[in-house]
Motif scaffolding. Structure first.
Motif, PDB file in Angstrom:
ATOM      1  N   LYS A 156       0.824  -1.210   0.000  1.00 12.77           N
ATOM      2  CA  LYS A 156       0.000   0.000   0.000  1.00 12.77           C
ATOM      3  C   LYS A 156       0.858   1.259   0.000  1.00 12.77           C
ATOM      4  N   ILE A 157       1.734   1.335  -0.995  1.00 15.05           N
ATOM      5  CA  ILE A 157       2.609   2.497  -1.094  1.00 15.05           C
ATOM      6  C   ILE A 157       1.931   3.606  -1.889  1.00 15.05           C
ATOM      7  N   LYS A 158       2.430   4.813  -1.713  1.00 14.55           N
ATOM      8  CA  LYS A 158       1.893   5.992  -2.384  1.00 14.55           C
ATOM      9  C   LYS A 158       2.517   6.117  -3.772  1.00 14.55           C
ATOM     10  N   GLY A 159       1.700   6.392  -4.767  1.00 15.57           N
ATOM     11  CA  GLY A 159       2.202   6.663  -6.106  1.00 15.57           C
ATOM     12  C   GLY A 159       2.380   5.427  -6.959  1.00 15.57           C
ATOM     13  N   GLU A 160       2.651   5.687  -8.215  1.00 20.80           N
ATOM     14  CA  GLU A 160       2.833   4.635  -9.207  1.00 20.80           C
ATOM     15  C   GLU A 160       4.289   4.153  -9.208  1.00 20.80           C
ATOM     16  N   GLU A 174      12.239   6.128  -3.746  1.00 19.76           N
ATOM     17  CA  GLU A 174      11.594   5.697  -2.509  1.00 19.76           C
ATOM     18  C   GLU A 174      10.108   5.996  -2.600  1.00 19.76           C
ATOM     19  N   HIS A 175       9.304   4.982  -2.297  1.00 15.85           N
ATOM     20  CA  HIS A 175       7.851   5.112  -2.282  1.00 15.85           C
ATOM     21  C   HIS A 175       7.387   5.010  -0.834  1.00 15.85           C
ATOM     22  N   LYS A 176       6.694   6.017  -0.370  1.00 19.85           N
ATOM     23  CA  LYS A 176       6.221   6.063   1.019  1.00 19.85           C
ATOM     24  C   LYS A 176       4.985   5.185   1.193  1.00 19.85           C
TER      25      LYS A 176
END
Length: 151
Positions: free
Chosen positions: A52-56, A67-69
């Protein structure tokens, strides 16, 4: 332990990544190896979905690392493409070791370059099927927790 799993299309590849993503925890490192177009980024998109990370998630080929938050309290995803990196010094400049304890690290083309970041990296070799362009074989070398969860 090493075993293999076959996927027949990109949806199954993402689902396999998602299944692995649900088993991962902060501090884990996944090393992906395979030809250009083998499905490394597609597989990583599945992992990101589970986390469930933010962004594509797109290939970090030109930025080297992204890095994907996390959108919740879960670990972040650090996605690295080491294709253009050839030395340990270049890898150390990315300072991946400082992120590994609170993140999950997925490294494309990282075999031999980042193996020392964690005691037991999850190694995945992705092979194209030359008779079917959508089919992939994932050869996975991982600890018992991961192999049981994916079997």
């Amino acid at each position: 332990m090493t075993f293999s799993i076959i996927t027949s299309n990109s949806h199954e590849t993402k689902e396999l990544g998602k299944k692995l993503g649900k088993l991962l925890k902060a501090g884990d490192c996944v090393l992906l190896d395979g030809e250009l177009g083998a499905g490394k980024t597609t597989f990583t998109q599945g992992i990101a979905s589970a986390l469930k990370i933010k962004g594509e998630v797109t290939s970090p080929t030109f930025v080297i690392a992204r890095e994907h938050k996390s959108l919740n309290d879960g670990p972040n995803l650090v996605h690295v493409d080491a294709y253009r990196l050839s030395t340990l010094a270049e890898i150390s400049h990315l300072d991946l070791a400082s992120d590994i304890d609170k993140s999950i690290l997925v490294v494309e083309w990282g075999k031999g370059l980042v193996n020392d970041l964690v005691a037991q990296p999850i190694q995945i070799k992705i092979n194209h099927d030359i008779t079917d362009e959508n089919k992939r074989e994932f050869i996975i070398t991982a600890n018992e927790h991961i192999t049981k969860g994916l079997s």
